[in-house]
Design an enzyme around this catalytic site. Structure first.
Site, PDB file in Angstrom:
ATOM      1  N   GLU A  24       0.856  -1.278   0.054  1.00 57.00           N
ATOM      2  CA  GLU A  24      -0.119   0.101   0.231  1.00 57.00           C
ATOM      3  C   GLU A  24       0.780   1.295  -0.010  1.00 57.00           C
ATOM      4  O   GLU A  24       2.004   1.251   0.474  1.00 57.00           O
ATOM      5  CB  GLU A  24      -0.990  -0.018   1.183  1.00 57.00           C
ATOM      6  CG  GLU A  24      -0.096   0.419   2.667  1.00 57.00           C
ATOM      7  CD  GLU A  24      -0.663  -0.152   3.669  1.00 57.00           C
ATOM      8  OE1 GLU A  24      -0.839  -1.607   4.036  1.00 57.00           O
ATOM      9  OE2 GLU A  24      -1.314   0.661   4.557  1.00 57.00           O
ATOM     10  N   LYS A  71       2.907   4.311   0.928  1.00 53.08           N
ATOM     11  CA  LYS A  71       3.203   5.065   2.167  1.00 53.08           C
ATOM     12  C   LYS A  71       2.912   6.682   2.273  1.00 53.08           C
ATOM     13  O   LYS A  71       3.422   7.320   1.354  1.00 53.08           O
ATOM     14  CB  LYS A  71       4.788   4.783   2.534  1.00 53.08           C
ATOM     15  CG  LYS A  71       5.351   5.451   3.918  1.00 53.08           C
ATOM     16  CD  LYS A  71       6.663   5.094   4.000  1.00 53.08           C
ATOM     17  CE  LYS A  71       7.058   5.450   5.528  1.00 53.08           C
ATOM     18  NZ  LYS A  71       7.184   6.694   5.991  1.00 53.08           N
ATOM     19  N   ASP A  88       2.581  10.434   2.988  1.00 52.55           N
ATOM     20  CA  ASP A  88       3.423  11.535   3.654  1.00 52.55           C
ATOM     21  C   ASP A  88       2.615  12.356   4.350  1.00 52.55           C
ATOM     22  O   ASP A  88       2.483  13.427   4.176  1.00 52.55           O
ATOM     23  CB  ASP A  88       4.369  12.016   2.541  1.00 52.55           C
ATOM     24  CG  ASP A  88       5.513  12.822   2.986  1.00 52.55           C
ATOM     25  OD1 ASP A  88       5.874  12.597   4.184  1.00 52.55           O
ATOM     26  OD2 ASP A  88       6.253  13.631   2.166  1.00 52.55           O
ATOM     27  N   TYR A 110      -4.927   2.372   8.515  1.00 52.80           N
ATOM     28  CA  TYR A 110      -4.350   1.204   8.096  1.00 52.80           C
ATOM     29  C   TYR A 110      -3.592   0.388   9.012  1.00 52.80           C
ATOM     30  O   TYR A 110      -2.785  -0.553   8.653  1.00 52.80           O
ATOM     31  CB  TYR A 110      -2.963   1.796   7.100  1.00 52.80           C
ATOM     32  CG  TYR A 110      -2.315   2.763   7.656  1.00 52.80           C
ATOM     33  CD1 TYR A 110      -1.086   2.391   8.787  1.00 52.80           C
ATOM     34  CD2 TYR A 110      -1.925   4.082   7.142  1.00 52.80           C
ATOM     35  CE1 TYR A 110      -0.377   3.356   9.245  1.00 52.80           C
ATOM     36  CE2 TYR A 110      -1.167   5.036   7.779  1.00 52.80           C
ATOM     37  CZ  TYR A 110      -0.300   4.693   8.603  1.00 52.80           C
ATOM     38  OH  TYR A 110       0.592   5.541   9.386  1.00 52.80           O
ATOM     39  N   LYS A 148      11.094   2.630  -0.402  1.00 54.39           N
ATOM     40  CA  LYS A 148      10.951   4.136  -0.824  1.00 54.39           C
ATOM     41  C   LYS A 148      11.065   4.358  -2.085  1.00 54.39           C
ATOM     42  O   LYS A 148      11.970   3.650  -2.945  1.00 54.39           O
ATOM     43  CB  LYS A 148      12.259   5.009   0.094  1.00 54.39           C
ATOM     44  CG  LYS A 148      12.355   4.903   1.764  1.00 54.39           C
ATOM     45  CD  LYS A 148      10.740   5.641   1.924  1.00 54.39           C
ATOM     46  CE  LYS A 148      10.873   5.887   3.365  1.00 54.39           C
ATOM     47  NZ  LYS A 148      11.672   7.113   3.801  1.00 54.39           N
ATOM     48  N   CYS A 154      40.872  22.200  14.243  1.00 59.84           N
ATOM     49  CA  CYS A 154      39.274  22.367  14.384  1.00 59.84           C
ATOM     50  C   CYS A 154      38.827  23.955  14.284  1.00 59.84           C
ATOM     51  O   CYS A 154      39.471  24.736  14.894  1.00 59.84           O
ATOM     52  CB  CYS A 154      39.068  21.961  15.852  1.00 59.84           C
ATOM     53  SG  CYS A 154      37.323  22.125  16.310  1.00 59.84           S
ATOM     54  N   CYS A 178      37.846  25.195  17.984  1.00 61.24           N
ATOM     55  CA  CYS A 178      38.593  25.410  19.026  1.00 61.24           C
ATOM     56  C   CYS A 178      39.977  25.298  18.664  1.00 61.24           C
ATOM     57  O   CYS A 178      40.866  25.539  19.574  1.00 61.24           O
ATOM     58  CB  CYS A 178      38.380  24.263  20.012  1.00 61.24           C
ATOM     59  SG  CYS A 178      39.080  22.653  19.685  1.00 61.24           S
ATOM     60  N   CYS A 210      38.384  16.388  15.605  1.00 66.26           N
ATOM     61  CA  CYS A 210      39.194  17.456  16.507  1.00 66.26           C
ATOM     62  C   CYS A 210      39.521  16.684  17.790  1.00 66.26           C
ATOM     63  O   CYS A 210      38.862  15.837  18.131  1.00 66.26           O
ATOM     64  CB  CYS A 210      38.044  18.222  16.832  1.00 66.26           C
ATOM     65  SG  CYS A 210      38.233  19.367  18.362  1.00 66.26           S
ATOM     66  N   CYS A 235      36.731  21.701  23.461  1.00 64.94           N
ATOM     67  CA  CYS A 235      36.132  22.147  22.223  1.00 64.94           C
ATOM     68  C   CYS A 235      34.807  22.431  22.464  1.00 64.94           C
ATOM     69  O   CYS A 235      33.762  21.825  22.570  1.00 64.94           O
ATOM     70  CB  CYS A 235      36.377  20.987  21.146  1.00 64.94           C
ATOM     71  SG  CYS A 235      35.339  21.515  19.586  1.00 64.94           S
TER      72      CYS A 235
HETATM   73  S1  IVH Z   1       2.259   1.111   9.155  1.00 70.29           S
HETATM   74  C1  IVH Z   1       3.929  -0.933  12.905  1.00 70.29           C
HETATM   75  N1  IVH Z   1       1.264   2.088   6.979  1.00 70.29           N
HETATM   76  O1  IVH Z   1       5.342   5.770   8.232  1.00 70.29           O
HETATM   77  C2  IVH Z   1       3.557  -0.216  11.376  1.00 70.29           C
HETATM   78  N2  IVH Z   1       2.667   3.243   8.059  1.00 70.29           N
HETATM   79  O2  IVH Z   1       8.058   5.380   8.991  1.00 70.29           O
HETATM   80  C3  IVH Z   1       3.241   1.014  11.481  1.00 70.29           C
HETATM   81  N3  IVH Z   1       3.180   5.710   7.243  1.00 70.29           N
HETATM   82  O3  IVH Z   1       4.928   6.300  11.497  1.00 70.29           O
HETATM   83  C4  IVH Z   1       3.086   1.912  10.248  1.00 70.29           C
HETATM   84  N4  IVH Z   1       1.821   5.345   5.524  1.00 70.29           N
HETATM   85  O4  IVH Z   1       3.228   7.593   9.904  1.00 70.29           O
HETATM   86  C5  IVH Z   1       2.047   2.414   7.650  1.00 70.29           C
HETATM   87  N5  IVH Z   1       0.340   2.741   4.850  1.00 70.29           N
HETATM   88  C6  IVH Z   1       1.211   2.995   6.052  1.00 70.29           C
HETATM   89  C7  IVH Z   1       1.736   4.329   6.145  1.00 70.29           C
HETATM   90  C8  IVH Z   1       2.497   4.412   7.257  1.00 70.29           C
HETATM   91  C9  IVH Z   1       2.474   6.366   6.080  1.00 70.29           C
HETATM   92  C10 IVH Z   1       3.873   6.325   8.125  1.00 70.29           C
HETATM   93  C11 IVH Z   1       3.542   6.059   9.551  1.00 70.29           C
HETATM   94  C12 IVH Z   1       4.724   5.502  10.491  1.00 70.29           C
HETATM   95  C13 IVH Z   1       5.914   5.977   9.512  1.00 70.29           C
HETATM   96  C14 IVH Z   1       6.956   4.841   9.793  1.00 70.29           C
END
Ligand code: IVH
Length: 704
Positions: free
Chosen positions: A128, A130, A132, A240, A328, A422, A425, A446, A452
């Site tokens: 699914e 991710k 933002d 989710y 990613k 450095c 310092c 350093c 420092c």
């Molecule tokens: S699952 C135990 N699903 O990503 C796992 N996270 O890097 C819980 N996020 O803090 C997260 N979309 O804010 C999950 N489809 C998705 C997501 C998601 C965005 C974010 C979430 C989490 C962060 C982790």
């Protein structure tokens, strides 16, 4: 109230204004209760906003008439306060990352190894987007939304219930009737591109500040102290995940999310179940192609093991589940001009070259600094001041300079000469030889240590950082200022601030940016942290190679700061039991062990520690499961295991509060020996250590 009956604010007499303000205060209070407490709004958001606006307009004309119970005063009062804290019943975790196809393959292979799945066993995964945005946790009791919190540090978040209630995608009551008594639904709060742009156009038209990107705007909107402000900004929510559930009504990830949809949540339509790595990668490509047209920001694809019984067995490493990862999207790139190279001195004395750039937008964020890593990298990429450089930004990672554009090099561009002193310092900055490999370290450091100022200030910043002491109101900026003025030189100084302030003529409350309240808040926030957990305390010390995981391991192994200190001072004798015990901890190698011993052997570190312990009492880690029969015990697994893999055995033992060691000594409490166990088993018998087999282990922990 209809508009036609209203007298224009400009035409109100003082007498009429007084009556009108009284009426508005009562009406707004009534609507607040209807909306927030009874979940039964009687007017539209626009009508409600109009009431508040009229109230403010009248008050602006008749400032003497402002009532004590005026809605404008209430907001003002709230603005001085902060959100209450909510401790998550189940921590909110983060995700590990995969950056390419091989990482995804390895992620699945690791899971197969951990669970010991045969090659022909199906390992189904969900995939699914991710999102933002920022995550939130919604707690429902008997189907009714009772609290909503931000993620915070994963353990403790902020109570933003009223703000979350303004989001239309979040039901105040769960649909249907087949819900558990308690269920926490988790997901992502975000803002669409269209809403973000409309908001910015509105802000600009009103001569107000515009926002940088939808994510920051969503975060800022959710943390408004006045829920009416949050309501005025269109936020959305995808469900989710979940936290505490009194009775789990699902057995797969997909099933859980489908159940959430049935309860009235919005779930992401892109989510799919995959039956192979190839399928996962194809879903990834598909989502990547649609990325630009989704209408909201995403930064990758999250994969999760579909079977929840497997998720439970897999458990967590540090703060991320073993059963999920975020694949990613490739980092975004841009070109800009390198104006200068500045040298930053870090907490451990590392000199890092920082590129000063003409500001450029990369992935929705304006970048004007980027890292050049170290002097070898500058040379390898042949980057010179005046060059047009290519920079890259991936997620939360610090932007980096990838290289330069040769055609655009000006004749005047000169190679950068890396300093050997450095800049903070003046001490010599040297590159050490790694004693093991004989190679020259890439990092120049350093040698100034405590003298420092840059190292000192970086250590202090680390000390107060989010996963360390996390003191509200004492961040990077404040530490820099207080350090420069000599108010805070060493960690203990933070805790004597109040006492010193009481005696001083130059009070904190008189400083720019402070007042009576914020000074008091800061002192209170400091006092709040006099009892941090031992693992945070250890992490905060900023010892080389000691991240959160190692800090937790040390806290769990030694129990108290006194015991840790005593053991590590003793461990400076490499022949001692203390040294043997230290390197025997699973997860601590020689390099870490040496760094630890070096730290505790330094008299000035001992002094810092003594002063700090006079102010702060670190609390032992809460035993993960104190009722567990193996909690606090040291366990060694040996021989071959048949019902669980070695990784799984170790993870299970640690979850139950046991320490897992690699070899048997008189400190060992239990040896779990499978077939083929050899010298370790013999040693255990010789030392009279309790021995059991795999079945015995399961009986012991109550799963036999
Ligand atoms: S699952 C135990 N699903 O990503 C796992 N996270 O890097 C819980 N996020 O803090 C997260 N979309 O804010 C999950 N489809 C998705 C997501 C998601 C965005 C974010 C979430 C989490 C962060 C982790």
């Amino acid at each position: 109230m209809s508009d036609t009956e209203q007298t224009a604010v400009e035409s109100l007499s003082a007498e009429a204004a007084k009556i009108e303000l009284e009426r508005l205060a009562a009406a707004i209070a009534h609507h607040d209760t209807a909306y927030h407490q009874n979940d039964a709004p009687e007017v539209s958001d626009a009508e409600y906003d109009a009431l508040r606006l009229r109230n403010s307009a009248i008050e602006a004309r008749f400032p003497d008439l402002v009532r004590k119970d005026s809605p404008s005063q209430r907001v003002g009062a709230a603005a001085a306060e902060k959100f209450d804290k909510i401790t998550h019943a189940v921590p909110m975790l983060s995700l590990s990352n995969a950056f390419n196809d091989e990482d995804v393959d390895e992620f699945c292979a690791r899971i197969r190894r951990f669970l010991n799945l045969p090659d022909d066993e199906l390992l189904a995964m969900t995939a699914e987007p991710k999102i933002d945005g920022l995550s939130a946790s919604l707690r429902y009791e008997n189907g009714r939304l009772v609290t909503g919190a931000t993620r915070g540090d994963g353990q403790v978040g902020e109570n933003v219930t009223e703000n979350l209630k303004t989001i239309k995608d979040i039901p105040h009551r769960l649909a249907g009737s087949d819900w558990p008594d308690v269920v926490e639904i988790r997901g992502e709060v975000y803002m669409t591109h269209a809403d973000f742009e409309a908001l910015n156009t509105r802000q600009a038209a009103e001569g107000k500040q515009t926002y940088v990107n939808p994510r920051n705007t969503a975060a800022g909107s959710l943390r408004q102290l006045d829920p009416a402000m949050t309501a005025a900004r269109p936020l959305k929510f995808f469900a989710y995940a979940w936290g505490e559930v009194s009775e789990e009504p699902w057995s797969t990830q997909m099933g859980a999310v489908e159940q959430m949809a049935a309860w009235g949540f919005v779930i992401n339509p892109q989510m799919q179940r995959c039956e192979s790595v190839a399928e996962m990668l194809s879903v990834y490509r598909g989502i990547e192609e649609q990325r630009a047209s989704l209408g909201y920001d995403i930064d990758g694809v999250v994969y999760k093991v579909d079977r929840l019984d497997w998720q439970r067995r897999l458990g967590f490493v540090s703060r991320a589940p073993r059963w999920a990862t975020a694949h990613k999207f490739p980092a975004e790139k841009a070109t800009t001009v390198l104006r200068d190279i500045e040298i930053q001195v870090g907490r451990t004395g590392a000199l890092t070259p920082v590129a000063k750039l003409d500001p450029v937008t990369v992935g929705g964020v304006v970048v004007s600094n980027a890292t050049l890593h170290n002097e070898d990298e500058i040379e390898r990429k042949d980057v010179r001041i005046g060059d047009t450089v290519i920079i890259q930004r991936a997620g939360d990672v610090i932007p980096q300079v990838l290289g330069h554009v040769p055609e655009k090099r000006p004749a005047s561009a000169e190679a950068f000469v890396f300093p050997v002193y450095c800049p903070a310092c003046g001490s010599h900055a040297v590159r050490e030889h790694n004693p093991k490999t004989g190679k020259l370290d890439a990092v120049r450091r350093c040698t100034g240590g405590l003298i420092c100022p840059a190292q000192a200030v970086e250590r202090l910043k680390h000390f107060v950082s989010r996963n360390a002491f996390d003191i509200e109101g004492l961040g990077t900026k404040q530490i820099e200022a207080f350090h420069e003025e000599g108010m805070i030189q060493r960690p203990a100084d933070i805790f004597t601030l109040r006492k010193r302030d009481e005696r001083s003529l130059k009070k904190l409350k008189d400083r720019e940016g402070y007042g009576e309240t914020s000074a008091r808040n800061l002192f209170d926030a400091v006092d709040d942290r006099r009892n941090v957990s031992l693992d945070r305390f250890i992490y905060a010390l900023g010892m080389r190679h000691v991240g959160e995981t190692t800090a937790r391991l040390l806290a769990r192994t030694y129990g108290t700061m006194e015991a840790l200190n005593e053991a590590l001072v003793a461990a400076s004798d490499r022949e001692s039991d203390a040294w043997a015990d230290l390197v025997n901890i699973d997860g601590i190698g020689e390099v870490v062990a040496e760094a630890l011993v070096d730290f505790f052997a330094e008299e000035h570190n001992q002094e810092v520690l003594r002063d700090l312990l006079a102010e702060v009492s670190p609390e032992p880690l809460e035993a993960v499961a104190s009722e567990s029969p193996v909690s606090g015990k040291t366990v060694v697994f040996t021989g071959s295991l048949e019902k669980m893999t070695r990784d799984e055995a170790k993870a299970m033992a640690e979850r139950l509060g046991a320490k897992v060691a690699g070899s048997v000594s008189k400190k060992t409490d239990l040896v779990v020996a499978g077939p083929g166990a050899g010298s370790k088993l013999k040693k255990a018998t010789d030392l009279g250590v309790e021995v059991t087999d795999e079945d015995g282990w399961f009986v012991l922990i109550g799963e036999g």
